[in-house]
Design an enzyme around this catalytic site. Sequence first.
Site, mmCIF file in Angstrom:
data_model
loop_
_atom_site.group_PDB
_atom_site.id
_atom_site.type_symbol
_atom_site.label_atom_id
_atom_site.label_comp_id
_atom_site.label_asym_id
_atom_site.label_seq_id
_atom_site.Cartn_x
_atom_site.Cartn_y
_atom_site.Cartn_z
ATOM 1 N N HIS A 219 0.847 -1.195 0.000
ATOM 2 C CA HIS A 219 0.000 0.000 0.000
ATOM 3 C C HIS A 219 0.881 1.244 0.000
ATOM 4 O O HIS A 219 1.132 1.829 1.046
ATOM 5 C CB HIS A 219 -0.929 0.007 1.217
ATOM 6 C CG HIS A 219 -1.749 -1.228 1.350
ATOM 7 N ND1 HIS A 219 -1.415 -2.243 2.226
ATOM 8 C CD2 HIS A 219 -2.864 -1.635 0.709
ATOM 9 C CE1 HIS A 219 -2.300 -3.212 2.125
ATOM 10 N NE2 HIS A 219 -3.183 -2.872 1.218
ATOM 11 N N GLY A 252 -4.972 6.481 -3.487
ATOM 12 C CA GLY A 252 -4.171 6.551 -2.282
ATOM 13 C C GLY A 252 -3.046 7.558 -2.345
ATOM 14 O O GLY A 252 -2.475 7.903 -1.299
#
Length: 296
Positions: A219, A252
């Site tokens: 991530h 993100g």
Amino acid sequence: MLLLKDDLAGPGRNSRSGTCQTLPHRRLGNLLTRRMISQPDGTFPRAVCLLKRCTNSEAVLTVRSCRPDAVFNNGVAITSGLRVDAHTQIQVARYGPGSNLMSLMNVLPLVDPLPGRSRLAQGLAAAVRHWHNLPGLPRPRRWAEQSLLLLAMQDTDNSLTLHGRRGPFGHRLTSRQGEPPSPAWLPQLHTLARRLAEQVDGAAFDVPGNWLNRPSTGHLVGGCVMAACPADGVVDPYHRVFGHPGLHVIDGSVLPANPGTNPALTITALAERATAHWPSAGTCDPRPPLAGTDHP
């Protein structure tokens, strides 16, 4: 990632829902967002200087059971999480059928770094000591059924730094450690992996980059961060790119800091909020003017 470019007050909008039916968009990953915006053609001059720093404070390990009847991948991918200290959360994840080739990324014995010793040399020595496990456990067959992934995430301000580089195949992004650097070893994660391996009659495995003290992540966030003005970020609180009216970045990469947990729901909430503020056809844009321009 959703990258949008159009006149948001133009035709093709759904007047009831306020969403765009024909709006051109590209679905990219976080890394591809920065790769696209950082192209050295001068398209996004304001954004490029802020794209270098991205946050990352994660580590990934795998535990595989030796039991022939072990089946761990029934159900959803992420089932639980454990907060081991004030800054670290470890989630247990699993891959579905057809993911067995992921085993080739998790084939090395788990080793802890020792002061004054090469972690690579330690790993090779551990591989020799446990040679009897190497032919069997890393094999792809039934890996997804027999394996559990442990993903450790922290909310500390660690980072990687991205740089553009020209190579034989064109412009690309490369990374190096930022300040403070991202961890390539989390002792809390190693301790839990070994305990879990004992419970399932198996062994814990590392990814190759960790042996070279190069961190890995699932991530990568930040890089196109949200801010109040162009001097501090790439997009405003409504995900509009400063200096480029009509262009939105929703993924993100807009997160300004490590959330310390899986960012999927945070990204979803940000996307829903951004699109909820888009104006419906024939109505005024409720958002304030985009900083640095005369357009919304």
